[in-house]
Design a protein around this motif. Sequence first.
Motif, PDB file in Angstrom:
ATOM      1  N   PHE A 195       0.839  -1.177   0.000  1.00 17.04           N
ATOM      2  CA  PHE A 195       0.000   0.000   0.000  1.00 17.04           C
ATOM      3  C   PHE A 195       0.881   1.235   0.000  1.00 17.04           C
ATOM      4  O   PHE A 195       2.043   1.180   0.411  1.00 17.04           O
ATOM      5  N   ASP A 196       0.329   2.368  -0.424  1.00 21.39           N
ATOM      6  CA  ASP A 196       1.071   3.613  -0.351  1.00 21.39           C
ATOM      7  C   ASP A 196       1.442   3.875   1.097  1.00 21.39           C
ATOM      8  O   ASP A 196       0.604   3.817   1.984  1.00 21.39           O
ATOM      9  N   GLY A 197       2.708   4.144   1.328  1.00 22.25           N
ATOM     10  CA  GLY A 197       3.161   4.403   2.692  1.00 22.25           C
ATOM     11  C   GLY A 197       3.918   3.232   3.277  1.00 22.25           C
ATOM     12  O   GLY A 197       4.475   3.324   4.343  1.00 22.25           O
ATOM     13  N   GLY A 198       3.955   2.106   2.587  1.00 21.86           N
ATOM     14  CA  GLY A 198       4.740   1.002   3.111  1.00 21.86           C
ATOM     15  C   GLY A 198       4.152  -0.344   2.796  1.00 21.86           C
ATOM     16  O   GLY A 198       3.023  -0.449   2.331  1.00 21.86           O
ATOM     17  N   ASP A 199       4.938  -1.356   3.062  1.00 19.78           N
ATOM     18  CA  ASP A 199       4.498  -2.733   2.863  1.00 19.78           C
ATOM     19  C   ASP A 199       3.695  -3.153   4.076  1.00 19.78           C
ATOM     20  O   ASP A 199       4.217  -3.252   5.178  1.00 19.78           O
ATOM     21  N   PHE A 200       2.411  -3.390   3.896  1.00 11.27           N
ATOM     22  CA  PHE A 200       1.517  -3.711   5.001  1.00 11.27           C
ATOM     23  C   PHE A 200       1.858  -5.047   5.647  1.00 11.27           C
ATOM     24  O   PHE A 200       1.449  -5.330   6.755  1.00 11.27           O
ATOM     25  N   THR A 201       2.606  -5.887   4.957  1.00 14.43           N
ATOM     26  CA  THR A 201       2.914  -7.214   5.481  1.00 14.43           C
ATOM     27  C   THR A 201       4.310  -7.293   6.073  1.00 14.43           C
ATOM     28  O   THR A 201       4.745  -8.362   6.475  1.00 14.43           O
ATOM     29  N   ASP A 202       5.041  -6.186   6.126  1.00 15.90           N
ATOM     30  CA  ASP A 202       6.436  -6.197   6.554  1.00 15.90           C
ATOM     31  C   ASP A 202       6.552  -5.765   8.000  1.00 15.90           C
ATOM     32  O   ASP A 202       6.340  -4.601   8.332  1.00 15.90           O
ATOM     33  N   ALA A 203       6.921  -6.701   8.864  1.00 16.05           N
ATOM     34  CA  ALA A 203       7.034  -6.379  10.283  1.00 16.05           C
ATOM     35  C   ALA A 203       8.186  -5.431  10.567  1.00 16.05           C
ATOM     36  O   ALA A 203       8.243  -4.819  11.622  1.00 16.05           O
ATOM     37  N   GLU A 204       9.145  -5.287   9.629  1.00 14.77           N
ATOM     38  CA  GLU A 204      10.284  -4.415   9.845  1.00 14.77           C
ATOM     39  C   GLU A 204      10.029  -3.001   9.316  1.00 14.77           C
ATOM     40  O   GLU A 204      10.870  -2.125   9.431  1.00 14.77           O
ATOM     41  N   ALA A 205       8.866  -2.769   8.692  1.00 15.52           N
ATOM     42  CA  ALA A 205       8.648  -1.521   7.969  1.00 15.52           C
ATOM     43  C   ALA A 205       8.623  -0.300   8.893  1.00 15.52           C
ATOM     44  O   ALA A 205       9.063   0.768   8.513  1.00 15.52           O
ATOM     45  N   ASP A 206       8.123  -0.425  10.093  1.00 11.36           N
ATOM     46  CA  ASP A 206       7.967   0.722  10.979  1.00 11.36           C
ATOM     47  C   ASP A 206       7.813   0.187  12.390  1.00 11.36           C
ATOM     48  O   ASP A 206       7.154  -0.821  12.607  1.00 11.36           O
ATOM     49  N   GLU A 207       8.422   0.876  13.357  1.00  7.81           N
ATOM     50  CA  GLU A 207       8.301   0.408  14.732  1.00  7.81           C
ATOM     51  C   GLU A 207       6.886   0.604  15.264  1.00  7.81           C
ATOM     52  O   GLU A 207       6.462  -0.100  16.159  1.00  7.81           O
ATOM     53  N   GLU A 208       6.163   1.602  14.751  1.00  9.28           N
ATOM     54  CA  GLU A 208       4.775   1.750  15.151  1.00  9.28           C
ATOM     55  C   GLU A 208       3.939   0.736  14.396  1.00  9.28           C
ATOM     56  O   GLU A 208       4.103   0.567  13.189  1.00  9.28           O
ATOM     57  N   ASN A 209       3.019   0.091  15.090  1.00  8.20           N
ATOM     58  CA  ASN A 209       2.271  -0.964  14.419  1.00  8.20           C
ATOM     59  C   ASN A 209       1.351  -0.396  13.349  1.00  8.20           C
ATOM     60  O   ASN A 209       1.002   0.786  13.336  1.00  8.20           O
ATOM     61  N   VAL A 210       0.978  -1.272  12.435  1.00 11.82           N
ATOM     62  CA  VAL A 210       0.260  -0.850  11.243  1.00 11.82           C
ATOM     63  C   VAL A 210      -1.092  -0.233  11.578  1.00 11.82           C
ATOM     64  O   VAL A 210      -1.566   0.666  10.889  1.00 11.82           O
ATOM     65  N   TRP A 211      -1.722  -0.689  12.673  1.00 14.60           N
ATOM     66  CA  TRP A 211      -3.014  -0.140  13.049  1.00 14.60           C
ATOM     67  C   TRP A 211      -2.894   1.312  13.493  1.00 14.60           C
ATOM     68  O   TRP A 211      -3.782   2.136  13.238  1.00 14.60           O
ATOM     69  N   VAL A 212      -1.807   1.658  14.164  1.00 12.75           N
ATOM     70  CA  VAL A 212      -1.582   3.046  14.560  1.00 12.75           C
ATOM     71  C   VAL A 212      -1.370   3.913  13.325  1.00 12.75           C
ATOM     72  O   VAL A 212      -1.868   5.044  13.248  1.00 12.75           O
ATOM     73  N   GLN A 213      -0.643   3.396  12.343  1.00  9.13           N
ATOM     74  CA  GLN A 213      -0.454   4.143  11.100  1.00  9.13           C
ATOM     75  C   GLN A 213      -1.794   4.411  10.417  1.00  9.13           C
ATOM     76  O   GLN A 213      -2.038   5.510   9.904  1.00  9.13           O
TER      77      GLN A 213
END
Length: 307
Positions: A174-192
Amino acid sequence: MDARSRLSRAIGTPVLFCRHANRLYHRRLGLRRCNAGGVDPFDADWDNLLVLDACRYDMFERRADLPGRLERRESRASTTVEFLRANVDGRDLADTVYVTANPQLHQHRESIEARFAAVVDVWRDDGWSDEHGTVLPETVTERALRAAEEHPNKRLVVHYMQPHYPFVGADADFDGGDFTDAEADEENVWVQLLQGRLDADRSDIWECYDANLDRALPHVEEAMRELGGKTVVTADHGNMVGERAFPIPFREWGHPRGVYTPELVDVPWLVYEDGPRRAISESTPGERDAAADDVVAERLRDLGYAE
């Protein structure tokens, strides 16, 4: 993060302030530590309790084609830690072995007194998948069957990580990052998603979420058939996927603690009976090995628990 820090962050972020206000409503200004309308799964009659992490009732009803009789139950909790505090803390469970892919019991061992006969931390060492940033469901089933052999006279709780994030059963960008990548961001995907920093359609997110449950179900069914006796399949809590919260009706994502909407507390209760019941007996709880704090913290970040 302590309560004061959480409140300060909430005040500075409008959507988090709304979430905090809803939590105060659902918890009656802190007078309730859990969902008072929920049921206690440990009071029920079963030999095996298979717990799917963050699995909504409506999701399970749509996707699961498992043997048994399905009912809707209400959980006491909207997070795993809340589930453990509400149902396990201070309780004598010397007749029960807990096999878990979720590190939360270990992380909160100082504040949650769990008196299980034994705890099998599948997330340690070779039970963890570095590739996927989680514990795979086939690994949990394998450890559960091994635990049943080692503890033939104990009730068995088997806590799967799926359908909880990270999503190992789908491939989507998705725009903004790989939704399936646990390394993509330290904040969890739901917070994003909550803060509008991830551009994604709800239908695409549901596809990933559903696929994660689909990934687990064959291994759950294997456990149901191999363990024998009376098995219940349930969940510790649900998850919101952009539905309106209550009483402040903003779009909520994930599973915030202390918020008890139907999407967060309505869970499956599937009862399956196969063969003779297990003869259950108690034993003295064993000592648990300590895990390094940095390992536990890394596991929790990969699973999306970083705040």
